[in-house]
Design an enzyme around this catalytic site. Structure first.
Site, PDB file in Angstrom:
ATOM      1  N   MET A  94       0.843  -1.187   0.000  1.00 35.68           N
ATOM      2  CA  MET A  94       0.000   0.000   0.000  1.00 35.68           C
ATOM      3  C   MET A  94       0.880   1.240   0.000  1.00 35.68           C
ATOM      4  O   MET A  94       1.675   1.422   0.926  1.00 35.68           O
ATOM      5  CB  MET A  94      -0.901   0.028   1.237  1.00 35.68           C
ATOM      6  CG  MET A  94      -1.865  -1.136   1.325  1.00 35.68           C
ATOM      7  SD  MET A  94      -2.874  -1.058   2.823  1.00 35.68           S
ATOM      8  CE  MET A  94      -1.647  -1.482   4.053  1.00 35.68           C
ATOM      9  N   ILE A 152       1.681  -5.291   8.263  1.00 34.42           N
ATOM     10  CA  ILE A 152       3.101  -5.027   8.493  1.00 34.42           C
ATOM     11  C   ILE A 152       3.369  -3.536   8.370  1.00 34.42           C
ATOM     12  O   ILE A 152       3.001  -2.902   7.379  1.00 34.42           O
ATOM     13  CB  ILE A 152       3.973  -5.808   7.490  1.00 34.42           C
ATOM     14  CG1 ILE A 152       3.695  -7.308   7.587  1.00 34.42           C
ATOM     15  CG2 ILE A 152       5.453  -5.524   7.736  1.00 34.42           C
ATOM     16  CD1 ILE A 152       4.427  -8.133   6.556  1.00 34.42           C
ATOM     17  N   GLY A 182       0.997   4.128   4.855  1.00 33.41           N
ATOM     18  CA  GLY A 182       1.740   3.307   3.895  1.00 33.41           C
ATOM     19  C   GLY A 182       2.381   2.064   4.469  1.00 33.41           C
ATOM     20  O   GLY A 182       3.119   2.141   5.428  1.00 33.41           O
ATOM     21  N   SER A 183       2.099   0.910   3.897  1.00 31.79           N
ATOM     22  CA  SER A 183       2.687  -0.317   4.410  1.00 31.79           C
ATOM     23  C   SER A 183       2.318  -1.491   3.505  1.00 31.79           C
ATOM     24  O   SER A 183       2.160  -1.331   2.305  1.00 31.79           O
ATOM     25  CB  SER A 183       2.227  -0.566   5.841  1.00 31.79           C
ATOM     26  OG  SER A 183       3.028  -1.572   6.423  1.00 31.79           O
ATOM     27  N   ARG A 184       2.149  -2.688   4.113  1.00 31.63           N
ATOM     28  CA  ARG A 184       1.788  -3.872   3.341  1.00 31.63           C
ATOM     29  C   ARG A 184       0.961  -4.825   4.186  1.00 31.63           C
ATOM     30  O   ARG A 184       0.991  -4.773   5.425  1.00 31.63           O
ATOM     31  CB  ARG A 184       3.022  -4.589   2.807  1.00 31.63           C
ATOM     32  CG  ARG A 184       3.843  -5.280   3.862  1.00 31.63           C
ATOM     33  CD  ARG A 184       5.136  -5.847   3.324  1.00 31.63           C
ATOM     34  NE  ARG A 184       4.991  -7.157   2.699  1.00 31.63           N
ATOM     35  CZ  ARG A 184       5.955  -7.780   2.026  1.00 31.63           C
ATOM     36  NH1 ARG A 184       7.128  -7.181   1.866  1.00 31.63           N
ATOM     37  NH2 ARG A 184       5.774  -8.963   1.516  1.00 31.63           N
TER      38      ARG A 184
END
Length: 214
Positions: A94, A152, A182-184
């Protein structure tokens, strides 16, 4: 039919109210440049914490996407942390412009929720999986399958919001958390899962079909 309104996730209200208040104060004392900066921040905060309605796939056994973003991993791997065995893994990155509300991929009952403090490497790098802060939710499905969805943290992500606890019943497509800035999200699935996405695909939480788990 999709709803036309776009609500805001509750996590966003402190940011929006603070920056909006700052905009007002700067404007009242004729500080134009700070007022403009605060106004832009208010607009960005409103955009970032948007929480649009989604229409989920209706296929039986649908694996519903848990996050907006880009698919960066689709593979079969040996997992020793979450499901302890061979699994199929899908990773979604993301960026800061994606919707960051996360959704449940498959209905079931939460068997465990694990939060692990860690580092904040760029979320699209391999070392992020091993060293970054994460929250892992393991779910048992009515068909006796088990899967795990892992939020995460990333380079600038500093807060993972996970709103489910052990023994909670969860429904596919419903909101369960958020990662800020923002991440995953990694999804670990049984080998029986038939994956229908590939690396590079753009997907939407609660709407895109990742595959089928019969």
């Amino acid at each position: 039919m999709k709803q036309t309104t776009i609500p805001i996730h509750p996590e966003g209200y402190p940011f929006i109210l603070f920056s909006g208040f700052a905009t007002l104060i700067f404007a009242l004392i004729d500080l134009c440049i700070p007022a403009l900066g605060a106004l832009l921040l208010t607009g960005f905060s409103t955009y970032f914490f948007r929480d649009p309605s989604r229409v989920q796939p209706e296929q039986e056994g649908a694996i519903i996407c848990p996050a907006d973003g880009k698919v960066i991993v689709v593979n079969e791997t040996e997992d020793t942390r979450f499901l302890d065995g061979k699994v199929k893994k899908i990773s979604i990155f993301m960026n800061v412009f994606n919707v960051h509300v996360n959704r449940i991929p498959i209905s079931g009952t939460v068997s465990s929720v694990t939060f692990q403090p860690g580092r904040f490497y760029a979320a699209d790098k391999d070392k992020a999986v091993l060293h970054n802060e994460y929250a892992a939710v393991t779910v048992n499905t009515p068909s006796q399958h088990q899967y795990c969805v892992v939020q995460i943290a990333g380079l600038i992500a500093r807060r993972i919001v996970c709103q489910v606890t052990k023994n909670d019943p969860v429904t596919a497509g419903t909101r369960y958390g958020l990662i800020r800035f923002g991440s995953r999200v990694d999804l670990y699935l049984p080998l029986e899962a038939e994956i229908s996405v590939k690396v590079g695909d753009k997907v939407k939480a609660g709407e895109s079909l990742l595959g089928i788990l019969a």
